[in-house]
Design an enzyme around this catalytic site. Structure first.
Site, mmCIF file in Angstrom:
data_model
loop_
_atom_site.group_PDB
_atom_site.id
_atom_site.type_symbol
_atom_site.label_atom_id
_atom_site.label_comp_id
_atom_site.label_asym_id
_atom_site.label_seq_id
_atom_site.Cartn_x
_atom_site.Cartn_y
_atom_site.Cartn_z
ATOM 1 N N THR A 1 0.836 -1.199 0.000
ATOM 2 C CA THR A 1 0.000 0.000 0.000
ATOM 3 C C THR A 1 0.867 1.245 0.000
ATOM 4 O O THR A 1 2.025 1.210 0.420
ATOM 5 C CB THR A 1 -0.928 0.038 1.229
ATOM 6 N N ASN B 1 -0.894 3.943 1.259
ATOM 7 C CA ASN B 1 -1.793 4.724 2.111
ATOM 8 C C ASN B 1 -1.310 4.643 3.574
ATOM 9 O O ASN B 1 -1.408 3.594 4.216
ATOM 10 C CB ASN B 1 -3.215 4.159 1.943
ATOM 11 N N ASP C 1 -7.845 -4.161 -0.718
ATOM 12 C CA ASP C 1 -8.599 -3.165 -1.464
ATOM 13 C C ASP C 1 -9.886 -2.981 -0.693
ATOM 14 O O ASP C 1 -10.461 -3.944 -0.171
ATOM 15 C CB ASP C 1 -8.872 -3.643 -2.898
ATOM 16 N N TYR D 1 -13.576 8.575 3.378
ATOM 17 C CA TYR D 1 -14.961 8.925 3.712
ATOM 18 C C TYR D 1 -15.221 8.929 5.223
ATOM 19 O O TYR D 1 -16.377 9.005 5.648
ATOM 20 C CB TYR D 1 -15.913 7.937 3.026
ATOM 21 N N LYS E 1 -11.758 3.328 16.161
ATOM 22 C CA LYS E 1 -12.179 2.919 14.811
ATOM 23 C C LYS E 1 -11.972 1.414 14.622
ATOM 24 O O LYS E 1 -12.803 0.735 14.028
ATOM 25 C CB LYS E 1 -11.393 3.717 13.747
ATOM 26 N N HIS F 1 -14.082 -2.439 9.065
ATOM 27 C CA HIS F 1 -13.987 -3.450 8.013
ATOM 28 C C HIS F 1 -12.552 -3.978 7.898
ATOM 29 O O HIS F 1 -12.310 -5.166 7.798
ATOM 30 C CB HIS F 1 -14.420 -2.806 6.691
HETATM 31 P P1 ITT Z 1 -3.657 1.623 -1.661
HETATM 32 O O1 ITT Z 1 -4.335 1.158 -2.935
HETATM 33 O O2 ITT Z 1 -2.259 2.134 -1.886
HETATM 34 O O3 ITT Z 1 -3.711 0.585 -0.573
HETATM 35 P P2 ITT Z 1 -5.791 3.613 -1.582
HETATM 36 O O4 ITT Z 1 -6.049 4.798 -0.711
HETATM 37 O O5 ITT Z 1 -5.744 3.820 -3.083
HETATM 38 O O6 ITT Z 1 -4.459 2.883 -1.059
HETATM 39 P P3 ITT Z 1 -7.962 1.727 -2.035
HETATM 40 O O7 ITT Z 1 -7.565 1.549 -3.438
HETATM 41 O O8 ITT Z 1 -8.237 0.518 -1.201
HETATM 42 O O9 ITT Z 1 -6.871 2.573 -1.193
HETATM 43 O O10 ITT Z 1 -9.189 2.710 -2.051
HETATM 44 C C1 ITT Z 1 -10.018 2.723 -1.028
HETATM 45 C C2 ITT Z 1 -10.734 4.042 -0.957
HETATM 46 O O11 ITT Z 1 -11.930 3.749 -0.230
HETATM 47 C C3 ITT Z 1 -9.939 5.038 -0.109
HETATM 48 O O12 ITT Z 1 -9.168 5.929 -0.878
HETATM 49 C C4 ITT Z 1 -11.077 5.741 0.609
HETATM 50 O O13 ITT Z 1 -11.619 6.715 -0.231
HETATM 51 C C5 ITT Z 1 -12.110 4.636 0.805
HETATM 52 N N1 ITT Z 1 -11.894 3.941 2.092
HETATM 53 C C6 ITT Z 1 -11.438 2.682 2.290
HETATM 54 N N2 ITT Z 1 -11.336 2.388 3.594
HETATM 55 C C7 ITT Z 1 -11.717 3.514 4.238
HETATM 56 C C8 ITT Z 1 -11.802 3.848 5.601
HETATM 57 O O14 ITT Z 1 -11.444 3.011 6.570
HETATM 58 N N3 ITT Z 1 -12.217 5.077 5.902
HETATM 59 C C9 ITT Z 1 -12.576 5.951 4.942
HETATM 60 N N4 ITT Z 1 -12.506 5.720 3.634
HETATM 61 C C10 ITT Z 1 -12.072 4.498 3.279
#
Ligand code: ITT
Length: 193
Positions: free
Chosen positions: A8, A10, A69, A151, A172, A177
């Site tokens: 990731t 993130n 994801d 979000y 949290k 999830h």
């Molecule tokens: P990586 O792919 O590098 O892991 P990313 O931010 O692009 O990071 P995702 O592709 O999994 O992550 O996208 C998930 C999106 O869904 C994320 O950018 C948020 O907008 C939303 N999301 C997922 N989990 C969340 C959470 O716990 N709280 C708030 N928003 C969340």
């Protein structure tokens, strides 16, 4: 201690997962593994995107690794933004714009029910295992709080009285999830001989 590369970019996900694992595994995010790339998420399902991320990193490193994801699924919007959650309002990913688009799409809608869903793809000794977690809840009428990411300021999990953005990471993690999917992965890892 067992090390796992976490595929990731993130930082919030890394913090949440490290806090949930409480030091039982060494988690190495892409930045610390010296991998500087955004892995594509071209598929229509969370599961396929998670698999893509972990297999790209496994092909690059040969190391044990996992990815996840995740997405927000709103019932009144037919499950949107779903797999497109990160880029709901377009590229590049912009959490503020995504939230504004979501609140606008839900203007006047009474059914605020939604859920976050996470799929983890773990590659261990070259074999893939998947784990899933979900968190039901509802979308607020307005932005409330500035913690967390994505979000979080507009989502109240079932059983709570405030948004994820008003919680500490530990709070949290009681609902999330991501935590549920991680717990499933953890029981699997700890149950291995
Ligand atoms: P990586 O792919 O590098 O892991 P990313 O931010 O692009 O990071 P995702 O592709 O999994 O992550 O996208 C998930 C999106 O869904 C994320 O950018 C948020 O907008 C939303 N999301 C997922 N989990 C969340 C959470 O716990 N709280 C708030 N928003 C969340």
């Amino acid at each position: 201690m067992t090390s796992l590369i976490f595929a990731t970019n993130n930082k919030h996900k890394v913090e949440e997962i490290r806090s949930a694992l409480a030091g039982r595994f060494r988690i190495i995010p892409l930045s610390e593994a010296g991998i500087d790339r955004d892995i594509p998420e071209p598929h229509d399902t969370l599961g396929e995107n998670a698999s893509e991320k972990s297999s790209v990193i496994h092909a690059l490193t040969g190391a044990d690794c996992f990815s996840e994801d995740s997405g927000l699924e709103v019932n009144a919007l037919g499950g949107a933004p779903g797999v497109r959650s990160a880029r709901y309002a377009g590229e590049p990913s912009d959490a503020g714009a995504n939230i504004r688009k979501l609140l606008h799409a839900m203007d006047g809608i009474d059914d605020r029910s939604a859920r976050f869903r996470t799929i983890i793809s773990l590659i261990l000794e070259g074999k893939e295992y998947t784990f899933e977690g979900e968190c039901p809840g509802k979308i607020t009428l307005d932005i409330d709080g500035d913690g967390g990411f994505g979000y979080d300021p507009v989502f109240i999990p079932e059983g709570a009285d405030r948004t994820f953005a008003r919680m500490t990471i530990d709070q949290k993690n009681r609902f999330s999830h991501r935590r549920k999917a991680l717990d499933a992965m953890l029981s699997f890892l700890l149950g291995k001989p």
